[in-house]
Write a protein that holds these residues in place. Sequence first.
Motif, PDB file in Angstrom:
ATOM      1  N   ASP A  36     -11.445   1.988 -15.160  1.00 30.08           N
ATOM      2  CA  ASP A  36     -10.566   1.987 -16.335  1.00 30.08           C
ATOM      3  C   ASP A  36      -9.782   0.680 -16.303  1.00 30.08           C
ATOM      4  N   GLU A  37      -8.992   0.444 -17.316  1.00 27.54           N
ATOM      5  CA  GLU A  37      -8.196  -0.789 -17.306  1.00 27.54           C
ATOM      6  C   GLU A  37      -7.307  -0.813 -16.054  1.00 27.54           C
ATOM      7  N   GLY A  38      -7.495  -1.831 -15.212  1.00 27.95           N
ATOM      8  CA  GLY A  38      -6.665  -1.959 -14.014  1.00 27.95           C
ATOM      9  C   GLY A  38      -7.013  -0.993 -12.902  1.00 27.95           C
ATOM     10  N   VAL A  39      -8.151  -0.323 -12.985  1.00 28.45           N
ATOM     11  CA  VAL A  39      -8.544   0.659 -11.958  1.00 28.45           C
ATOM     12  C   VAL A  39      -9.920   0.278 -11.427  1.00 28.45           C
ATOM     13  N   LEU A  40      -9.974  -0.109 -10.161  1.00 30.34           N
ATOM     14  CA  LEU A  40     -11.202  -0.655  -9.583  1.00 30.34           C
ATOM     15  C   LEU A  40     -11.557   0.095  -8.304  1.00 30.34           C
ATOM     16  N   LEU A  41     -12.798   0.592  -8.252  1.00 27.45           N
ATOM     17  CA  LEU A  41     -13.275   1.312  -7.067  1.00 27.45           C
ATOM     18  C   LEU A  41     -14.199   0.402  -6.265  1.00 27.45           C
ATOM     19  N   LEU A  42     -13.979   0.334  -4.930  1.00 25.74           N
ATOM     20  CA  LEU A  42     -14.846  -0.428  -4.036  1.00 25.74           C
ATOM     21  C   LEU A  42     -15.369   0.526  -2.972  1.00 25.74           C
ATOM     22  N   GLU A  43     -16.699   0.540  -2.774  1.00 19.41           N
ATOM     23  CA  GLU A  43     -17.284   1.454  -1.789  1.00 19.41           C
ATOM     24  C   GLU A  43     -18.238   0.697  -0.879  1.00 19.41           C
ATOM     25  N   PRO A  44     -18.158   0.949   0.445  1.00 17.37           N
ATOM     26  CA  PRO A  44     -19.076   0.281   1.363  1.00 17.37           C
ATOM     27  C   PRO A  44     -20.519   0.619   1.034  1.00 17.37           C
ATOM     28  N   ALA A  45     -21.429  -0.319   1.358  1.00 16.05           N
ATOM     29  CA  ALA A  45     -22.851  -0.090   1.110  1.00 16.05           C
ATOM     30  C   ALA A  45     -23.298   1.203   1.793  1.00 16.05           C
ATOM     31  N   ASP A  46     -22.883   1.380   3.030  1.00 15.40           N
ATOM     32  CA  ASP A  46     -23.199   2.600   3.773  1.00 15.40           C
ATOM     33  C   ASP A  46     -21.981   3.511   3.705  1.00 15.40           C
ATOM     34  N   GLU A  47     -22.028   4.474   2.777  1.00 15.12           N
ATOM     35  CA  GLU A  47     -20.840   5.293   2.556  1.00 15.12           C
ATOM     36  C   GLU A  47     -20.448   6.110   3.778  1.00 15.12           C
ATOM     37  N   SER A  48     -21.430   6.412   4.635  1.00 15.50           N
ATOM     38  CA  SER A  48     -21.104   7.214   5.812  1.00 15.50           C
ATOM     39  C   SER A  48     -20.262   6.410   6.799  1.00 15.50           C
ATOM     40  N   ALA A  49     -20.212   5.076   6.612  1.00 16.72           N
ATOM     41  CA  ALA A  49     -19.405   4.234   7.501  1.00 16.72           C
ATOM     42  C   ALA A  49     -17.934   4.235   7.107  1.00 16.72           C
ATOM     43  N   ALA A  50     -17.615   4.792   5.937  1.00 12.88           N
ATOM     44  CA  ALA A  50     -16.230   4.766   5.467  1.00 12.88           C
ATOM     45  C   ALA A  50     -15.388   5.738   6.285  1.00 12.88           C
ATOM     46  N   GLN A  51     -14.381   5.206   6.953  1.00 10.46           N
ATOM     47  CA  GLN A  51     -13.543   6.046   7.812  1.00 10.46           C
ATOM     48  C   GLN A  51     -12.234   6.424   7.148  1.00 10.46           C
ATOM     49  N   ILE A  52     -11.984   5.825   6.025  1.00  7.86           N
ATOM     50  CA  ILE A  52     -10.669   6.021   5.420  1.00  7.86           C
ATOM     51  C   ILE A  52     -10.799   5.870   3.901  1.00  7.86           C
ATOM     52  N   CYS A  53     -10.042   6.681   3.162  1.00  9.00           N
ATOM     53  CA  CYS A  53      -9.934   6.533   1.708  1.00  9.00           C
ATOM     54  C   CYS A  53      -8.585   5.884   1.448  1.00  9.00           C
ATOM     55  N   LEU A  54      -8.619   4.638   0.997  1.00  8.32           N
ATOM     56  CA  LEU A  54      -7.403   3.839   0.897  1.00  8.32           C
ATOM     57  C   LEU A  54      -7.076   3.562  -0.558  1.00  8.32           C
ATOM     58  N   LEU A  55      -6.024   4.193  -1.046  1.00  9.97           N
ATOM     59  CA  LEU A  55      -5.572   3.920  -2.410  1.00  9.97           C
ATOM     60  C   LEU A  55      -4.459   2.881  -2.323  1.00  9.97           C
ATOM     61  N   LEU A  56      -4.678   1.738  -2.952  1.00 11.30           N
ATOM     62  CA  LEU A  56      -3.665   0.676  -2.991  1.00 11.30           C
ATOM     63  C   LEU A  56      -3.219   0.505  -4.432  1.00 11.30           C
ATOM     64  N   SER A  57      -1.926   0.706  -4.693  1.00 10.94           N
ATOM     65  CA  SER A  57      -1.442   0.546  -6.062  1.00 10.94           C
ATOM     66  C   SER A  57      -0.317  -0.478  -6.105  1.00 10.94           C
ATOM     67  N   CYS A  58      -0.272  -1.188  -7.245  1.00  9.75           N
ATOM     68  CA  CYS A  58       0.774  -2.190  -7.483  1.00  9.75           C
ATOM     69  C   CYS A  58       1.043  -2.176  -8.975  1.00  9.75           C
ATOM     70  N   GLY A  59       2.104  -2.836  -9.387  1.00  8.75           N
ATOM     71  CA  GLY A  59       2.364  -2.945 -10.824  1.00  8.75           C
ATOM     72  C   GLY A  59       2.654  -1.626 -11.513  1.00  8.75           C
ATOM     73  N   ILE A  60       3.018  -0.597 -10.748  1.00  7.60           N
ATOM     74  CA  ILE A  60       3.490   0.654 -11.364  1.00  7.60           C
ATOM     75  C   ILE A  60       4.725   0.314 -12.201  1.00  7.60           C
ATOM     76  N   HIS A  61       5.503  -0.632 -11.695  1.00  8.37           N
ATOM     77  CA  HIS A  61       6.533  -1.304 -12.500  1.00  8.37           C
ATOM     78  C   HIS A  61       5.998  -2.698 -12.841  1.00  8.37           C
ATOM     79  N   GLY A  62       5.866  -2.982 -14.142  1.00 14.19           N
ATOM     80  CA  GLY A  62       5.102  -4.151 -14.584  1.00 14.19           C
ATOM     81  C   GLY A  62       5.673  -5.493 -14.183  1.00 14.19           C
ATOM     82  N   ASN A  63       6.982  -5.546 -13.904  1.00 17.57           N
ATOM     83  CA  ASN A  63       7.595  -6.847 -13.585  1.00 17.57           C
ATOM     84  C   ASN A  63       7.690  -7.100 -12.077  1.00 17.57           C
TER      85      ASN A  63
END
Length: 332
Positions: A36-63
């Motif tokens: 979606d606008e401003g929402v980007l998902l990145l996933e490792p090629a080998d999904e079974s290697a993913a050890q953590i689900c990391l949500l990083l957010s910024c700009g919740i306040h636009g300034n």
Amino acid sequence: MSATLLLRWLPALLAGEDHIAETGALPDGTRWAVLDEGVLLLEPADESAAQICLLLSCGIHGNETAPIEMLDRLLQQLASGAVANPAARVLLIFGNPGAMRAGERYLDDDLNRLFGGKHRFYQDSREARRAALLEQYAQRFFEMGQGQRLHLDLHTAIRASYYPKFAICPAQGNTPYIDSLLGLLQAVDVGTLLLQPQPSNTFSSYCVSQFGARALTLELGQARPFGNNQSLPLDEWLALLQRLLQGQLPPASAPLDIHRFAVTREVIRTSEQFVLHLADDVANFTPLPAGYLLAEDGAQQTIVAAGEHILFPNPAVKVGLRAGVLVTRIDA
Ligand SMILES: [Zn+2]
């Protein structure tokens, strides 16, 4: 689609290009998708290697531009291959693109007071629609992944702070998880921690209560316009994020020099007559003298109790909202 879009993600977002549904893969195989606008998902090629689900957010306040510029730099490092083979699923959220473009904290309502379903009471608000949308993406992201769930919501504060960098940790029932995050705070020299035992309507509190994520709202320093954040040392933050991308939470080490605070009460603006007796340049976490008349709201007075410090004073909030928080040290 090439990684070009990711290299110019922030200028494209600020120009109003949404690029929704575009997808691609990086040279190391990492797959990306603009959800979606401003929402980007990145996933490792080998999904079974993913050890953590990391949500990083910024700009919740636009300034609050420093975290926006920092996550954009992280994205460029991934897109250019400078950082490769992440062992984490990552959801990058640029919270309020409309307010970012306007250089404002928000357009209609403060987005970080609308999570946990509160958005349903604000029908015509652009931020209410955005909060509902971000809740859905957070839910899908955490429920479709495996491993530890972590959410870092990155902010800068309106005011200077007595302690320049601080974190707010929403509690999760009776299971305190903050000890597992102390090493993370040490890695970026955050020496002040506010524990928030009650659920609130912030994004981080929502991810804790709904998905059992570990979460922190992180205040990196004072808010400045785009391009004016040179005084904030963001390199150590980037190093931390790169470590988290490798699936590692840094362990804590002695001495543990972190001051802990807890909320004693909130100061709510209940009428147009509300007055806050505090200069505009009083810093966050400033200790106030006991007995001081902090606020008047018609006949109602807020008198400071012994040991209270002021946090997030903002007399200009709308009626019904929080004009400040009183906190007290709990480790002194
Ligand atoms: Zn903020």
